[in-house]
Design a protein around this motif. Structure first.
Motif, PDB file in Angstrom:
ATOM      1  N   LEU A  68       0.831  -1.207   0.000  1.00 54.54           N
ATOM      2  CA  LEU A  68       0.000   0.000   0.000  1.00 54.54           C
ATOM      3  C   LEU A  68       0.861   1.252   0.000  1.00 54.54           C
ATOM      4  CD1 LEU A  68      -2.812  -1.030   2.523  1.00 54.54           C
ATOM      5  CD2 LEU A  68      -2.950  -0.936   0.029  1.00 54.54           C
ATOM      6  N   ASN A  69       1.941   1.215   0.778  1.00 53.65           N
ATOM      7  CA  ASN A  69       2.833   2.364   0.829  1.00 53.65           C
ATOM      8  C   ASN A  69       3.494   2.595  -0.522  1.00 53.65           C
ATOM      9  OD1 ASN A  69       5.726   3.609   1.559  1.00 53.65           O
ATOM     10  ND2 ASN A  69       4.268   4.184   3.137  1.00 53.65           N
ATOM     11  N   ALA A  70       3.986   1.519  -1.125  1.00 54.02           N
ATOM     12  CA  ALA A  70       4.636   1.644  -2.432  1.00 54.02           C
ATOM     13  C   ALA A  70       3.649   2.120  -3.485  1.00 54.02           C
ATOM     14  CB  ALA A  70       5.240   0.304  -2.843  1.00 54.02           C
ATOM     15  N   ALA A  71       2.416   1.605  -3.446  1.00 55.49           N
ATOM     16  CA  ALA A  71       1.416   1.964  -4.453  1.00 55.49           C
ATOM     17  C   ALA A  71       1.126   3.457  -4.450  1.00 55.49           C
ATOM     18  CB  ALA A  71       0.125   1.176  -4.217  1.00 55.49           C
ATOM     19  N   ALA A  72       1.073   4.048  -3.267  1.00 51.53           N
ATOM     20  CA  ALA A  72       0.788   5.488  -3.184  1.00 51.53           C
ATOM     21  C   ALA A  72       1.893   6.303  -3.850  1.00 51.53           C
ATOM     22  CB  ALA A  72       0.630   5.900  -1.725  1.00 51.53           C
ATOM     23  N   TYR A  73       3.134   5.947  -3.583  1.00 50.40           N
ATOM     24  CA  TYR A  73       4.244   6.691  -4.177  1.00 50.40           C
ATOM     25  C   TYR A  73       4.387   6.382  -5.667  1.00 50.40           C
ATOM     26  CZ  TYR A  73       5.739   8.281   0.414  1.00 50.40           C
ATOM     27  OH  TYR A  73       5.778   8.889   1.650  1.00 50.40           O
TER      28      TYR A  73
END
Length: 226
Positions: free
Chosen positions: A102-107
């Motif tokens: 989820l963190n990677a997807a946002a960036y």
């Protein structure tokens, strides 16, 4: 620092090395899993943020704002320790992968969105005049060019993920950092194992940077030929 202290540090680092190297594939596995899962999710979020539907832009914007505006460590705690109170429970590995994804997807979504917007609007208009549909224009015209623009940032995200995996050690995942902590718990010598772990992170990141530069050169040559 005298010679005996330096020798002791190097010796403890050397003794910790086999254990740390055995845990390195776990670290790489987390980073690659988050990248592989986060890339399509980030692409979907990027398209949602470019959508003509206001509610879809709002929801995707809130997702990106929340993830980018809160620490990854807090996100890991929310998913692993918070969700069980709602009846949703994950293993440490699954919880860690979800949080990193989820963190990677946002960036990644912001990188992809910026890359898509960098393509001149005239190319879309030309594709439309040739009879290409919106999906065909995106697949055949926009995405190949956007990929070249986004490649450095995508590679940097992967390198960042390798380092961010250290945070899943707080939910008992035995990756590189957690392995160093377990060695320290046995030997009571923190400097050597932490130094060895830092060197492994650095070497992995450096290797990924070499691969990144090679890919950039290859894409640049391909763009020049086109």
């Amino acid at each position: 620092m005298n010679t005996e202290q330096l020798q002791s540090i190097l010796q403890s680092a050397w003794h910790a090395l086999p254990t740390l190297l055995a845990a390195t594939p776990v670290t790489l596995g987390f980073a690659l899993a988050a990248m592989v899962l986060g890339l399509p999710l980030g692409f979907a979020v990027a398209l949602a943020r470019l959508s003509r539907l206001g509610w879809l832009r709002t929801l995707s914007g809130l997702f990106v704002s929340f993830i980018r505006g809160t620490p990854l460590l807090v996100q890991i705690f929310v998913i692993y320790y918070g969700l069980p109170s709602l009846g949703i429970q994950f293993s440490p590995v699954v919880g860690g992968v979800i949080a990193l994804t989820l963190n990677a997807a946002a960036y990644l979504s912001e990188t992809i969105r910026a890359a898509i917007l960098s393509i001149p609007p005239g190319q879309r208009e030309a594709a439309t005049s040739l009879g290409l549909s919106g999906a065909q224009t995106m697949r055949l015209i926009i995405l190949p060019q956007a990929a070249r623009v986004a490649l450095p940032s995508l590679s940097n995200t992967l390198i960042g993920l390798v380092k961010d995996t250290s945070l899943v050690s707080v939910i008992t995942v035995v990756e590189l950092l957690r392995s160093a902590q377990l060695v320290i718990a046995r030997t009571f010598e923190p400097f050597g194992p932490y130094l060895a772990a830092a060197l492994i992170y650095w070497l992995v990141s450096s290797l990924l940077e070499v691969v990144q530069r090679a890919l950039e050169r290859r894409f640049s040559r391909g763009a020049a030929r086109n």
